[in-house]
Scaffold this motif. Structure first.
Motif, PDB file in Angstrom:
ATOM      1  N   MET A 159       0.815  -1.276  -0.070  1.00 54.71           N
ATOM      2  CA  MET A 159      -0.087   0.128   0.102  1.00 54.71           C
ATOM      3  C   MET A 159       0.877   1.389   0.062  1.00 54.71           C
ATOM      4  SD  MET A 159      -2.935  -1.215   2.803  1.00 54.71           S
ATOM      5  CE  MET A 159      -4.068   0.156   2.399  1.00 54.71           C
ATOM      6  N   LYS A 160       1.986   1.200   0.766  1.00 57.96           N
ATOM      7  CA  LYS A 160       2.660   2.463   0.819  1.00 57.96           C
ATOM      8  C   LYS A 160       3.405   2.840  -0.316  1.00 57.96           C
ATOM      9  CE  LYS A 160       3.951   2.193   5.939  1.00 57.96           C
ATOM     10  NZ  LYS A 160       4.819   2.010   6.914  1.00 57.96           N
ATOM     11  N   GLU A 161       3.922   1.511  -1.111  1.00 61.63           N
ATOM     12  CA  GLU A 161       4.816   1.821  -2.248  1.00 61.63           C
ATOM     13  C   GLU A 161       3.694   2.251  -3.372  1.00 61.63           C
ATOM     14  OE1 GLU A 161       6.487  -0.931  -6.206  1.00 61.63           O
ATOM     15  OE2 GLU A 161       5.763  -1.870  -3.981  1.00 61.63           O
ATOM     16  N   ALA A 162       2.427   1.889  -3.478  1.00 58.11           N
ATOM     17  CA  ALA A 162       1.449   2.366  -4.318  1.00 58.11           C
ATOM     18  C   ALA A 162       1.092   3.919  -3.948  1.00 58.11           C
ATOM     19  CB  ALA A 162       0.204   1.537  -4.470  1.00 58.11           C
ATOM     20  N   ALA A 163       0.933   4.073  -2.712  1.00 62.17           N
ATOM     21  CA  ALA A 163       0.397   5.568  -2.259  1.00 62.17           C
ATOM     22  C   ALA A 163       1.772   6.501  -3.014  1.00 62.17           C
ATOM     23  CB  ALA A 163       0.348   5.689  -0.906  1.00 62.17           C
ATOM     24  N   VAL A 164       2.946   6.160  -2.651  1.00 62.20           N
ATOM     25  CA  VAL A 164       3.912   7.062  -3.260  1.00 62.20           C
ATOM     26  C   VAL A 164       3.857   7.257  -4.584  1.00 62.20           C
ATOM     27  CG1 VAL A 164       6.422   7.106  -3.456  1.00 62.20           C
ATOM     28  CG2 VAL A 164       5.413   6.282  -1.348  1.00 62.20           C
ATOM     29  N   LYS A 165       3.632   6.005  -5.385  1.00 61.46           N
ATOM     30  CA  LYS A 165       3.643   6.145  -6.809  1.00 61.46           C
ATOM     31  C   LYS A 165       2.397   6.975  -7.501  1.00 61.46           C
ATOM     32  CE  LYS A 165       6.053   1.823  -8.059  1.00 61.46           C
ATOM     33  NZ  LYS A 165       7.320   2.563  -8.564  1.00 61.46           N
ATOM     34  N   ILE A 166       1.161   6.932  -6.593  1.00 61.50           N
ATOM     35  CA  ILE A 166       0.028   7.892  -7.022  1.00 61.50           C
ATOM     36  C   ILE A 166       0.289   9.117  -6.865  1.00 61.50           C
ATOM     37  CG2 ILE A 166      -2.188   8.163  -6.453  1.00 61.50           C
ATOM     38  CD1 ILE A 166      -2.573   5.050  -5.977  1.00 61.50           C
ATOM     39  N   HIS A 167       0.912   9.405  -5.393  1.00 67.25           N
ATOM     40  CA  HIS A 167       1.277  10.918  -5.316  1.00 67.25           C
ATOM     41  C   HIS A 167       2.233  11.262  -6.145  1.00 67.25           C
ATOM     42  CE1 HIS A 167       3.547  14.217  -3.147  1.00 67.25           C
ATOM     43  NE2 HIS A 167       2.257  14.143  -2.496  1.00 67.25           N
ATOM     44  N   ASP A 168       3.155  10.583  -6.644  1.00 66.82           N
ATOM     45  CA  ASP A 168       4.162  11.151  -7.792  1.00 66.82           C
ATOM     46  C   ASP A 168       3.605  11.616  -9.086  1.00 66.82           C
ATOM     47  OD1 ASP A 168       6.436  10.721  -6.099  1.00 66.82           O
ATOM     48  OD2 ASP A 168       6.974   8.786  -6.872  1.00 66.82           O
ATOM     49  N   LEU A 169       2.245  10.917  -9.434  1.00 66.74           N
ATOM     50  CA  LEU A 169       1.367  11.326 -10.435  1.00 66.74           C
ATOM     51  C   LEU A 169       1.118  12.635 -10.127  1.00 66.74           C
ATOM     52  CD1 LEU A 169      -0.486   7.965 -11.036  1.00 66.74           C
ATOM     53  CD2 LEU A 169       1.536   8.943 -12.492  1.00 66.74           C
ATOM     54  N   GLY A 170       1.038  13.236  -9.076  1.00 64.39           N
ATOM     55  CA  GLY A 170       0.570  14.771  -8.852  1.00 64.39           C
ATOM     56  C   GLY A 170      -0.665  15.045  -7.726  1.00 64.39           C
ATOM     57  N   ALA A 171      -1.102  13.859  -7.352  1.00 64.24           N
ATOM     58  CA  ALA A 171      -2.108  13.963  -6.265  1.00 64.24           C
ATOM     59  C   ALA A 171      -1.462  14.627  -4.887  1.00 64.24           C
ATOM     60  CB  ALA A 171      -2.638  12.863  -5.981  1.00 64.24           C
ATOM     61  N   LYS A 172      -2.324  15.672  -4.517  1.00 64.20           N
ATOM     62  CA  LYS A 172      -1.542  15.906  -3.245  1.00 64.20           C
ATOM     63  C   LYS A 172      -1.755  15.408  -2.075  1.00 64.20           C
ATOM     64  CE  LYS A 172      -2.990  20.907  -4.461  1.00 64.20           C
ATOM     65  NZ  LYS A 172      -3.637  20.505  -5.748  1.00 64.20           N
ATOM     66  N   ASN A 173      -2.840  14.405  -1.957  1.00 60.23           N
ATOM     67  CA  ASN A 173      -2.743  13.276  -0.768  1.00 60.23           C
ATOM     68  C   ASN A 173      -3.212  12.130  -1.526  1.00 60.23           C
ATOM     69  OD1 ASN A 173      -2.639  15.292   1.696  1.00 60.23           O
ATOM     70  ND2 ASN A 173      -3.788  16.543   0.021  1.00 60.23           N
ATOM     71  N   VAL A 174      -3.281  10.838  -0.619  1.00 65.44           N
ATOM     72  CA  VAL A 174      -3.766   9.786  -1.123  1.00 65.44           C
ATOM     73  C   VAL A 174      -3.979   8.927  -0.273  1.00 65.44           C
ATOM     74  CG1 VAL A 174      -3.295   7.458  -2.417  1.00 65.44           C
ATOM     75  CG2 VAL A 174      -1.853   9.401  -3.131  1.00 65.44           C
ATOM     76  N   VAL A 175      -5.539   8.286  -0.026  1.00 67.51           N
ATOM     77  CA  VAL A 175      -5.949   7.333   0.799  1.00 67.51           C
ATOM     78  C   VAL A 175      -6.003   6.043   0.286  1.00 67.51           C
ATOM     79  CG1 VAL A 175      -7.956   8.221   1.040  1.00 67.51           C
ATOM     80  CG2 VAL A 175      -7.219   7.053   2.846  1.00 67.51           C
ATOM     81  N   ILE A 176      -5.690   5.029   0.657  1.00 62.52           N
ATOM     82  CA  ILE A 176      -5.829   3.580   0.029  1.00 62.52           C
ATOM     83  C   ILE A 176      -6.673   2.949   1.077  1.00 62.52           C
ATOM     84  CG2 ILE A 176      -4.927   1.444  -0.896  1.00 62.52           C
ATOM     85  CD1 ILE A 176      -2.303   3.041  -2.005  1.00 62.52           C
ATOM     86  N   LYS A 177      -7.627   2.581   0.558  1.00 63.60           N
ATOM     87  CA  LYS A 177      -8.674   1.568   1.281  1.00 63.60           C
ATOM     88  C   LYS A 177      -8.451   0.265   1.238  1.00 63.60           C
ATOM     89  CE  LYS A 177     -11.774   3.442  -1.579  1.00 63.60           C
ATOM     90  NZ  LYS A 177     -12.969   3.644  -2.274  1.00 63.60           N
ATOM     91  N   GLY A 178      -7.876  -0.402   2.412  1.00 61.30           N
ATOM     92  CA  GLY A 178      -7.513  -1.563   2.620  1.00 61.30           C
ATOM     93  C   GLY A 178      -8.968  -2.596   3.134  1.00 61.30           C
ATOM     94  N   GLY A 179      -9.798  -1.910   3.922  1.00 56.94           N
ATOM     95  CA  GLY A 179     -10.754  -2.372   4.338  1.00 56.94           C
ATOM     96  C   GLY A 179     -10.536  -3.761   4.693  1.00 56.94           C
ATOM     97  N   LYS A 180     -11.566  -4.808   4.636  1.00 56.41           N
ATOM     98  CA  LYS A 180     -11.660  -6.108   4.974  1.00 56.41           C
ATOM     99  C   LYS A 180     -10.551  -7.022   4.076  1.00 56.41           C
ATOM    100  CE  LYS A 180     -15.750  -7.963   3.347  1.00 56.41           C
ATOM    101  NZ  LYS A 180     -16.995  -8.874   3.411  1.00 56.41           N
ATOM    102  N   GLN A 181     -10.278  -6.513   2.849  1.00 58.78           N
ATOM    103  CA  GLN A 181      -9.701  -7.028   1.888  1.00 58.78           C
ATOM    104  C   GLN A 181      -8.279  -7.162   2.186  1.00 58.78           C
ATOM    105  OE1 GLN A 181     -11.246  -8.626  -0.389  1.00 58.78           O
ATOM    106  NE2 GLN A 181     -13.302  -7.283   0.285  1.00 58.78           N
TER     107      GLN A 181
END
Length: 271
Positions: A159-181
């Motif tokens: 999740m952390k790796e993906a969040a960094v990559k999405i932030h690098d695309l230009g998003a100011k903030n990222v929240v990845i929903k892990g939930g029960k999955q």
């Protein structure tokens, strides 16, 4: 009394649990005035195991909806299911033209209960046009993997790796929903602001009555941003809101159980 105004650019869920129906219920519960621009209509076939059917709305019909709303002015907006690359392009253009600065991008790619990406070509368009304009992006595990091009996400480190990559695309903030999955004893979401990671943990409810949870979470963030909360505060409130909604979800029929959008204000907020 003047209410803050919010826009949802998303699909209509005829069953009432997700899409703009979930958004409007959430906006109402959190005390903001919601307006809608429909991008598609989603129905479920009761004669075919409640299979989803998606009926896109032409961009020529989406544009005047947005102009109606944006002529009034809004305090925050969110996107949900977007029916085509053309609608994604339209959304990006409107964000720029109206200098919208509180933008929640919920990158909807599949309907709950389905495992086929609805419009694969939309992912690249979202990555290129909407993620860079986002105040916050709210993908689930599958969507985060698609946006970040990391493949399946199974751990918090993933999740952390993906969040960094999405932030690098230009998003100011990222929240990845892990939930029960996510394989974890808690229902875990990960917030990343470009500097720090924050784990948002909550009780994991063993229930299938979670239809509309993702839409509800993003709509709650939108409402809180409209009211002036910081992004981190908005995410924290949204986590509590959707957790209560899932806890009190209910059976609609043999296939679907939606979350209860009114649970937070009834059972949590006034405690």
């Amino acid at each position: 009394m003047t209410l803050k105004k919010t826009l949802t650019l998303a699909g209509s869920d005829s069953s009432g649990g997700a899409g703009i129906q979930a958004d409007l219920k959430t906006f109402q519960e959190l005390g903001v005035y919601g307006m809608t621009a429909l991008t598609s209509i989603v129905t479920m076939d009761p004669n075919n195991d409640w299979h989803h059917n998606v009926f896109p709305i032409d961009v020529k019909t989406v544009d005047p909806q947005l102009e109606t709303i944006l002529s009034v002015g809004i305090d925050a907006m969110k996107t949900g299911m977007l029916g085509s690359v053309e609608i994604i392009e339209l959304a990006a253009r409107k964000i720029d033209e109206h200098k919208l600065d509180k933008v929640v991008i919920d990158p909807v790619m599949v309907c709950k209960g389905e495992d086929e990406v609805l419009q694969p070509e939309n992912t690249d368009a979202m990555r290129e046009l909407l993620v860079p304009r986002a105040t916050i992006v709210t993908p689930n595990l599958f969507e985060a993997g698609q946006l970040a091009k990391t493949g399946p996400i199974k751990t918090i480190e993933d999740m952390k790796e993906a969040a960094v990559k999405i932030h690098d695309l230009g998003a100011k903030n990222v929240v990845i929903k892990g939930g029960k999955q996510l394989v974890h004893e808690k229902a875990v979401d990960l917030f990343y602001d470009g500097k720090d990671f924050t784990l948002l943990e909550g009780e994991k409810f063993e229930t299938t009555y979670n239809h509309g949870a993702g839409c509800t979470f993003a709509a709650a963030i939108t409402a809180e941003l409209a009211k002036g909360s910081s992004v981190k505060e908005a995410v924290s409130t949204a986590k509590k809101f959707v957790s209560a909604a899932i806890e009190h979800g209910f059976k609609l029929n043999q296939y679907v159980g939606p979350v209860m959008h009114g649970a937070y204000t009834r059972f949590v907020a006034n405690k």
